[in-house]
Design a protein around this motif. Structure first.
Motif, mmCIF file in Angstrom:
data_model
loop_
_atom_site.group_PDB
_atom_site.id
_atom_site.type_symbol
_atom_site.label_atom_id
_atom_site.label_comp_id
_atom_site.label_asym_id
_atom_site.label_seq_id
_atom_site.Cartn_x
_atom_site.Cartn_y
_atom_site.Cartn_z
ATOM 1 N N LYS A 70 0.821 -1.215 0.000
ATOM 2 C CA LYS A 70 0.000 0.000 0.000
ATOM 3 C C LYS A 70 0.853 1.262 0.000
ATOM 4 N N PHE A 71 2.178 1.129 0.119
ATOM 5 C CA PHE A 71 3.036 2.259 0.407
ATOM 6 C C PHE A 71 4.447 1.932 -0.059
ATOM 7 N N VAL A 72 5.169 2.911 -0.554
ATOM 8 C CA VAL A 72 6.604 2.785 -0.804
ATOM 9 C C VAL A 72 7.287 3.829 0.064
ATOM 10 N N GLU A 73 8.264 3.412 0.823
ATOM 11 C CA GLU A 73 8.971 4.306 1.746
ATOM 12 C C GLU A 73 10.457 4.237 1.453
ATOM 13 N N LEU A 74 11.150 5.360 1.679
ATOM 14 C CA LEU A 74 12.602 5.370 1.525
ATOM 15 C C LEU A 74 13.191 6.468 2.384
ATOM 16 N N ASN A 75 14.484 6.413 2.588
ATOM 17 C CA ASN A 75 15.228 7.447 3.304
ATOM 18 C C ASN A 75 16.249 8.031 2.339
ATOM 19 N N THR A 76 16.556 9.307 2.522
ATOM 20 C CA THR A 76 17.612 9.946 1.761
ATOM 21 C C THR A 76 18.317 10.939 2.673
ATOM 22 N N TYR A 77 19.568 11.180 2.419
ATOM 23 C CA TYR A 77 20.341 12.068 3.279
ATOM 24 C C TYR A 77 19.911 13.515 3.127
ATOM 25 N N LEU A 78 19.990 14.278 4.226
ATOM 26 C CA LEU A 78 19.610 15.693 4.231
ATOM 27 C C LEU A 78 20.372 16.488 3.174
ATOM 28 N N GLU A 79 21.635 16.190 2.983
ATOM 29 C CA GLU A 79 22.474 16.941 2.054
ATOM 30 C C GLU A 79 22.200 16.610 0.588
ATOM 31 N N ASN A 80 21.487 15.549 0.320
ATOM 32 C CA ASN A 80 21.272 15.092 -1.057
ATOM 33 C C ASN A 80 20.051 15.792 -1.665
ATOM 34 N N ARG A 81 20.166 17.074 -1.916
ATOM 35 C CA ARG A 81 19.042 17.879 -2.397
ATOM 36 C C ARG A 81 18.540 17.442 -3.771
ATOM 37 N N ARG A 82 19.424 16.934 -4.610
ATOM 38 C CA ARG A 82 18.976 16.448 -5.926
ATOM 39 C C ARG A 82 17.985 15.294 -5.763
ATOM 40 N N SER A 83 18.249 14.425 -4.792
ATOM 41 C CA SER A 83 17.323 13.312 -4.571
ATOM 42 C C SER A 83 15.995 13.819 -4.036
ATOM 43 N N HIS A 84 16.019 14.837 -3.168
ATOM 44 C CA HIS A 84 14.769 15.390 -2.623
ATOM 45 C C HIS A 84 13.900 15.904 -3.767
ATOM 46 N N LYS A 85 14.494 16.647 -4.685
ATOM 47 C CA LYS A 85 13.754 17.176 -5.830
ATOM 48 C C LYS A 85 13.171 16.026 -6.657
ATOM 49 N N PHE A 86 13.996 15.011 -6.924
ATOM 50 C CA PHE A 86 13.534 13.851 -7.701
ATOM 51 C C PHE A 86 12.345 13.175 -7.028
ATOM 52 N N TYR A 87 12.451 12.885 -5.729
ATOM 53 C CA TYR A 87 11.368 12.180 -5.045
ATOM 54 C C TYR A 87 10.093 13.025 -4.986
ATOM 55 N N HIS A 88 10.216 14.328 -4.746
ATOM 56 C CA HIS A 88 9.034 15.202 -4.773
ATOM 57 C C HIS A 88 8.375 15.178 -6.149
ATOM 58 N N GLN A 89 9.167 15.265 -7.195
ATOM 59 C CA GLN A 89 8.626 15.258 -8.554
ATOM 60 C C GLN A 89 7.950 13.937 -8.896
ATOM 61 N N ASN A 90 8.293 12.885 -8.175
ATOM 62 C CA ASN A 90 7.731 11.572 -8.451
ATOM 63 C C ASN A 90 6.726 11.119 -7.402
ATOM 64 N N GLY A 91 6.123 12.098 -6.704
ATOM 65 C CA GLY A 91 4.979 11.816 -5.844
ATOM 66 C C GLY A 91 5.271 11.458 -4.400
ATOM 67 N N PHE A 92 6.519 11.516 -3.975
ATOM 68 C CA PHE A 92 6.856 11.211 -2.587
ATOM 69 C C PHE A 92 6.685 12.461 -1.733
ATOM 70 N N SER A 93 6.347 12.260 -0.456
ATOM 71 C CA SER A 93 6.213 13.347 0.505
ATOM 72 C C SER A 93 7.114 13.071 1.702
ATOM 73 N N ILE A 94 7.551 14.127 2.347
ATOM 74 C CA ILE A 94 8.330 13.984 3.574
ATOM 75 C C ILE A 94 7.343 13.839 4.732
ATOM 76 N N LEU A 95 7.437 12.731 5.463
ATOM 77 C CA LEU A 95 6.506 12.483 6.561
ATOM 78 C C LEU A 95 7.141 12.616 7.934
ATOM 79 N N GLY A 96 8.447 12.636 8.013
ATOM 80 C CA GLY A 96 9.077 12.710 9.321
ATOM 81 C C GLY A 96 10.579 12.747 9.212
#
Length: 104
Positions: A70-96
């Motif tokens: 029902k869910f896909v979850e992952l972690n990424t490092y705070l400094e990896n801003r390129r990954s944050h942009k990628f995950y946001h663009q692909n429907g992921f949200s920061i939950l905690g």
């Protein structure tokens, strides 16, 4: 994709070469139910930002749905801003926040 027990490896090939890969495992969380936790996402540096990561995640999400996740979850490092942009663009949200404690 291949798996050992409940651990899986996903890969994307082009012209016989492995160009992207990720691993993951199925878990059950109180807040989400059955989920796929994705880890170790790697796309060949020479072809990053060309849509291959998106294709890899489309494959991973399709597989997760086929396996009743029902869910896909992952972690990424705070400094990896390129990954944050990628995950946001692909429907992921920061939950905690992900906390860790290194043991001596």
């Amino acid at each position: 994709m291949f798996g050992f027990s409940n651990n899986y490896c996903f890969g994307l090939r082009e012209n016989g070469s492995l160009i992207a890969l990720s691993s993951g495992w199925i878990t059950v969380r109180f807040y989400s139910g059955k989920q796929l936790e994705v880890d170790n996402v790697v796309v060949d540096q020479k072809i990053q930002s060309n849509g291959y990561g998106k294709v890899l995640f489309q494959h991973i999400e399709k597989w997760a749905k086929e396996n009743q996740c029902k869910f896909v979850e992952l972690n990424t490092y705070l400094e990896n801003r390129r990954s944050h942009k990628f995950y946001h663009q692909n429907g992921f949200s920061i939950l905690g926040f992900h906390f860790c404690k290194f043991l001596k």
